[in-house]
Scaffold this motif. Sequence first.
Motif, short mmCIF file in Angstrom:
data_model
loop_
_atom_site.label_atom_id
_atom_site.label_comp_id
_atom_site.label_asym_id
_atom_site.label_seq_id
_atom_site.Cartn_x
_atom_site.Cartn_y
_atom_site.Cartn_z
N GLU A 1 86.84 -25.91 84.42
CA GLU A 1 85.53 -25.27 84.63
C GLU A 1 84.48 -26.32 84.96
OE1 GLU A 1 85.86 -21.32 81.83
OE2 GLU A 1 84.40 -22.85 81.30
N ARG A 2 83.48 -25.83 85.66
CA ARG A 2 82.40 -26.73 86.06
C ARG A 2 81.41 -26.85 84.90
NH1 ARG A 2 77.61 -26.24 89.03
NH2 ARG A 2 77.36 -27.83 90.63
N LEU A 3 80.96 -28.06 84.63
CA LEU A 3 79.88 -28.23 83.63
C LEU A 3 78.59 -27.70 84.26
CD1 LEU A 3 80.31 -31.88 82.25
CD2 LEU A 3 81.06 -29.77 81.20
N PRO A 4 77.60 -27.30 83.46
CA PRO A 4 76.31 -26.95 84.06
C PRO A 4 75.83 -28.10 84.94
CG PRO A 4 76.32 -26.51 81.69
CD PRO A 4 77.60 -27.21 81.99
N SER A 5 75.06 -27.77 85.97
CA SER A 5 74.60 -28.84 86.88
C SER A 5 73.66 -29.78 86.12
CB SER A 5 73.86 -28.23 88.07
OG SER A 5 72.62 -27.73 87.61
N ILE A 6 73.43 -30.94 86.69
CA ILE A 6 72.55 -31.93 86.06
C ILE A 6 71.18 -31.30 85.81
CG2 ILE A 6 71.36 -34.14 86.46
CD1 ILE A 6 74.34 -34.47 85.86
N ARG A 7 70.69 -30.56 86.81
CA ARG A 7 69.36 -29.97 86.67
C ARG A 7 69.35 -28.92 85.54
NH1 ARG A 7 67.11 -28.52 92.22
NH2 ARG A 7 67.90 -30.57 92.65
N GLN A 8 70.42 -28.10 85.50
CA GLN A 8 70.49 -27.09 84.42
C GLN A 8 70.55 -27.77 83.04
OE1 GLN A 8 74.04 -25.20 85.77
NE2 GLN A 8 72.99 -23.38 86.54
N LEU A 9 71.36 -28.82 82.96
CA LEU A 9 71.50 -29.53 81.66
C LEU A 9 70.15 -30.09 81.24
CD1 LEU A 9 74.85 -31.54 81.99
CD2 LEU A 9 74.35 -29.71 80.36
N ALA A 10 69.47 -30.73 82.21
CA ALA A 10 68.18 -31.34 81.90
C ALA A 10 67.20 -30.26 81.41
CB ALA A 10 67.64 -32.05 83.13
N ARG A 11 67.18 -29.14 82.15
CA ARG A 11 66.22 -28.09 81.81
C ARG A 11 66.55 -27.48 80.44
NH1 ARG A 11 66.70 -24.20 85.79
NH2 ARG A 11 66.36 -25.78 87.34
N SER A 12 67.83 -27.11 80.25
CA SER A 12 68.16 -26.39 79.02
C SER A 12 68.09 -27.27 77.78
CB SER A 12 69.53 -25.74 79.13
OG SER A 12 70.50 -26.74 79.37
N HIS A 13 68.23 -28.59 77.93
CA HIS A 13 68.16 -29.47 76.75
C HIS A 13 66.85 -30.25 76.67
CE1 HIS A 13 72.44 -28.53 76.94
NE2 HIS A 13 72.50 -28.88 75.67
N GLY A 14 65.96 -29.98 77.60
CA GLY A 14 64.66 -30.65 77.56
C GLY A 14 64.76 -32.16 77.69
N VAL A 15 65.69 -32.62 78.57
CA VAL A 15 65.82 -34.07 78.79
C VAL A 15 65.61 -34.36 80.28
CG1 VAL A 15 67.40 -34.45 76.85
CG2 VAL A 15 68.34 -33.90 79.10
N SER A 16 65.51 -35.65 80.60
CA SER A 16 65.33 -36.00 82.01
C SER A 16 66.68 -35.87 82.74
CB SER A 16 64.83 -37.44 82.14
OG SER A 16 65.86 -38.30 81.69
#
Length: 470
Positions: free
Chosen positions: A24-39
């Motif tokens: 399975e694909r991990l969430p995209s970098i942008r999704q990860l950043a947004r959902s975890h509040g990180v850069s």
Amino acid sequence: MLLYEQLASQLREQIAQGALRAGERLPSIRQLARSHGVSTATAVQACLQLEREGLAQARPRSGYFVRAATPQTPSLRPPRRRTPATVSNPMLQDVLDMLARSDLLPLHSATAAPELLPQSALTASLSHCLRHAPAAALDYAPPQGHPALHRMIAQRYAQLGVSVSPDEIIITAGAMEAISLALRTVTTPGDVVLVESPTYHGILQAIAALQLKVLEVPNVPGGGIDVARLDQRLQQNTVRAAVLVPNFNNPLGSLTDDAAKQAILASCAKHKTIVIEDDIYGELSWSGQRPSPMRRWDRHGNVITCSSFSKILSPGLRIGWLVGSEWTDALLRAKYFSTVGGASLPQLALVHYLQRHDLERHLRRLRMALADNGQRLHEAIERYWPKETRACTPRGGLSLWTQLPPDTDVGALFETALAEGIGTSPGMLFSSRGDYADCLRLSCGLPWSDKLDRALQRLGRLARDKRIHR
Ligand SMILES: Cc1ncc(COP(=O)(O)O)c(C=O)c1O
């Protein structure tokens, strides 16, 4: 815990609990950043961490995917010898005999299969040069090689932020001639040369042919060259040169990180050890990120860089090169005495090809194919080989290093497989004195096929049959 480690740890947990499943694909970098509040930089770091651990795999332009359960990493013992020794490899003749055979399934060969290389475009360039400039194509090439090719290689280094003058590039017959010329130029018989263990057997043979002694320093599957031990070896011995493959060591596929590369350069400069850097796999990062060659940080003019097009375009064109630093004149003399010059036709055809085709596009496809093959090999090893088998998770390159249960007779396995038309590379080839007798190197360069699947199944059965029951 740093932010990226926290994020990596959460993703690790999701993988362990099956919330994110193999393939399975991990969430995209942008999704990860947004959902975890990180850069996004932090999200990238977290994914790179999972990749280093073998849990995720980057596919260029598609993002990160969860890897299938992978076999455990080999537990390589550091080489026993800490003193210089001569190279002795009783299996060399077996390798030469194997290389002469064209009927084998080439799991022994660290090359990409013809289907993965731009064969028709290269053929068109070769024909073009013969048709339009036969006199130049069939003449001697200048000893240093064709200037247009020097310029193209220098431009490629410039894209990596590495400053190389076209004048210090010498075209050679593959990386192997580059390494031999470099060794011949900077050493005299009896000198000590440091190498990684395990390392490519051609490097060991080049050292042996020049009557040099070899001193080995461990390269560890997950981490690359052991810098502390390297420094220790240089302190305790007078070492004239070090032949190193920091970007995707053959056979491990390990990557020595930038900080370690800089520490190695500092240590070699301090001890007046010349670095012969073999960057032949630098373009074959499975994550798509091209690591820098060591010469990027060379402040002392202490590095000779060797590389070639063998692994990315064609092994048979036999085009490699040296970046000679202050040894360029001496290396050029050595090249002249060795072969006068290279063959013109392949050099001119390569210039023609590089002018007309998008090398980067080809590399993206090749890297992706190799990463996929590596993943499939892992899955087949899991399925068919004895369950105690361990296998590396390469970061790049063309090889997969496996470690069989300790009571496996790998020599007998190699012989039987060869008799049945399957080529493999026994681990003993990759050290100066036959260490790694329980290891086997496989090629990641073969596209998946039923034949390959059957061969891996057969190797698994042989591995079971070839257990020595004491
Ligand atoms: C680490 C390493 N260096 C050099 C070579 C030889 O390369 P070439 O075919 O360009 O001579 C190989 C080939 O397998 C290799 O793995």
